[in-house]
Design a protein around this motif. Structure first.
Motif, PDB file in Angstrom:
ATOM      1  N   ARG A  62      -9.556 -33.433 -43.693  1.00 41.84           N
ATOM      2  CA  ARG A  62      -8.536 -34.480 -43.789  1.00 41.84           C
ATOM      3  C   ARG A  62      -7.229 -33.912 -44.341  1.00 41.84           C
ATOM      4  O   ARG A  62      -6.143 -34.215 -43.851  1.00 41.84           O
ATOM      5  CB  ARG A  62      -9.039 -35.631 -44.652  1.00 41.84           C
ATOM      6  CG  ARG A  62      -7.953 -36.662 -44.935  1.00 41.84           C
ATOM      7  CD  ARG A  62      -8.510 -37.937 -45.497  1.00 41.84           C
ATOM      8  NE  ARG A  62      -8.958 -38.778 -44.402  1.00 41.84           N
ATOM      9  CZ  ARG A  62      -9.578 -39.933 -44.561  1.00 41.84           C
ATOM     10  NH1 ARG A  62      -9.870 -40.364 -45.765  1.00 41.84           N
ATOM     11  NH2 ARG A  62      -9.920 -40.664 -43.523  1.00 41.84           N
ATOM     12  N   ASN A 114      -8.791 -42.842 -36.031  1.00 40.99           N
ATOM     13  CA  ASN A 114      -8.891 -43.374 -37.395  1.00 40.99           C
ATOM     14  C   ASN A 114      -8.042 -42.581 -38.374  1.00 40.99           C
ATOM     15  O   ASN A 114      -7.384 -43.163 -39.246  1.00 40.99           O
ATOM     16  CB  ASN A 114     -10.354 -43.368 -37.879  1.00 40.99           C
ATOM     17  CG  ASN A 114     -11.179 -44.428 -37.185  1.00 40.99           C
ATOM     18  OD1 ASN A 114     -10.652 -45.368 -36.608  1.00 40.99           O
ATOM     19  ND2 ASN A 114     -12.477 -44.264 -37.235  1.00 40.99           N
ATOM     20  N   GLU A 115      -8.062 -41.265 -38.236  1.00 38.16           N
ATOM     21  CA  GLU A 115      -7.280 -40.422 -39.143  1.00 38.16           C
ATOM     22  C   GLU A 115      -5.778 -40.669 -38.965  1.00 38.16           C
ATOM     23  O   GLU A 115      -5.030 -40.713 -39.934  1.00 38.16           O
ATOM     24  CB  GLU A 115      -7.603 -38.944 -38.920  1.00 38.16           C
ATOM     25  CG  GLU A 115      -9.018 -38.565 -39.323  1.00 38.16           C
ATOM     26  CD  GLU A 115      -9.243 -38.551 -40.829  1.00 38.16           C
ATOM     27  OE1 GLU A 115      -8.280 -38.343 -41.594  1.00 38.16           O
ATOM     28  OE2 GLU A 115     -10.391 -38.740 -41.256  1.00 38.16           O
ATOM     29  N   PRO A 146       0.391 -48.647 -38.749  1.00 33.07           N
ATOM     30  CA  PRO A 146      -1.023 -48.425 -38.413  1.00 33.07           C
ATOM     31  C   PRO A 146      -1.447 -49.126 -37.124  1.00 33.07           C
ATOM     32  O   PRO A 146      -2.104 -48.518 -36.273  1.00 33.07           O
ATOM     33  CB  PRO A 146      -1.763 -48.973 -39.639  1.00 33.07           C
ATOM     34  CG  PRO A 146      -0.787 -48.787 -40.764  1.00 33.07           C
ATOM     35  CD  PRO A 146       0.558 -49.064 -40.149  1.00 33.07           C
ATOM     36  N   GLU A 185      -5.002 -43.939 -40.635  1.00 27.86           N
ATOM     37  CA  GLU A 185      -5.024 -43.784 -42.102  1.00 27.86           C
ATOM     38  C   GLU A 185      -3.754 -43.099 -42.600  1.00 27.86           C
ATOM     39  O   GLU A 185      -3.177 -43.508 -43.612  1.00 27.86           O
ATOM     40  CB  GLU A 185      -6.261 -42.986 -42.550  1.00 27.86           C
ATOM     41  CG  GLU A 185      -7.560 -43.762 -42.437  1.00 27.86           C
ATOM     42  CD  GLU A 185      -7.556 -45.084 -43.206  1.00 27.86           C
ATOM     43  OE1 GLU A 185      -7.151 -45.085 -44.391  1.00 27.86           O
ATOM     44  OE2 GLU A 185      -7.925 -46.113 -42.625  1.00 27.86           O
ATOM     45  N   LYS A 214      -0.842 -45.436 -42.626  1.00 28.52           N
ATOM     46  CA  LYS A 214      -0.840 -46.340 -43.789  1.00 28.52           C
ATOM     47  C   LYS A 214      -0.150 -45.691 -44.976  1.00 28.52           C
ATOM     48  O   LYS A 214       0.519 -46.368 -45.762  1.00 28.52           O
ATOM     49  CB  LYS A 214      -2.279 -46.709 -44.188  1.00 28.52           C
ATOM     50  CG  LYS A 214      -2.964 -47.644 -43.224  1.00 28.52           C
ATOM     51  CD  LYS A 214      -4.411 -47.889 -43.657  1.00 28.52           C
ATOM     52  CE  LYS A 214      -5.158 -48.712 -42.609  1.00 28.52           C
ATOM     53  NZ  LYS A 214      -6.597 -48.805 -42.918  1.00 28.52           N
TER      54      LYS A 214
END
Length: 136
Positions: A9, A110-111, A125, A114, A117
């Motif tokens: 991540r 999804n990453e 997002p 995220e 955000k």
């Protein structure tokens, strides 16, 4: 994990930040700027450093191809009108989906959402998610 060793991540976040910075340089400066970014990078693991630099260079090299794909599929949302942060996130996710087989599509999306955000505006997002959904 010791100091200076990033997880996936954090590596993705680092690539995104560096990719975002490329928006502000001329192509002729890019090699030098990527070199400077790499010098400032806290990561000490050579393999991870090499992966970050290679991924950044690959995305940058393919950005026109990636943008053409986005512009073709995401009708009404042209890359030249997107916020630079959102565009960097979308380019990163598209690259991961198309060219990195070890990253599942859902994870790439999804990453990106995220990171939107954390780094972008309130609507980002869902915007990022919407654009990427159209590309699938």
């Amino acid at each position: 994990m010791g100091k200076g060793v990033m997880n996936r991540r954090e590596i993705r976040e680092q690539v995104f930040k560096m990719l975002f910075q490329t928006e502000f340089y001329e192509e002729a400066e890019m090699d030098e700027q990527i070199g400077i970014s790499m010098e400032e990078l806290a990561e000490t693991n050579e393999g991870k450093r090499a992966y970050i630099e290679q991924k950044l260079r690959e995305i940058y090299k393919r950005r026109e191809e990636i943008d053409a794909l986005i512009n073709e599929k995401a009708t009404g949302w042209k890359t030249n009108r997107m916020a630079k942060v959102d565009l960097a996130l979308i380019r990163l996710a598209v690259y991961e989906i198309r060219y990195e087989e070890d990253i599942p599509t859902g994870v790439a999306i999804n990453e990106a959402v995220e990171l939107a955000k954390i780094y972008s505006s309130d609507g980002a997002p869902s915007f990022v998610n919407g654009v990427l959904a159209k590309l699938l």
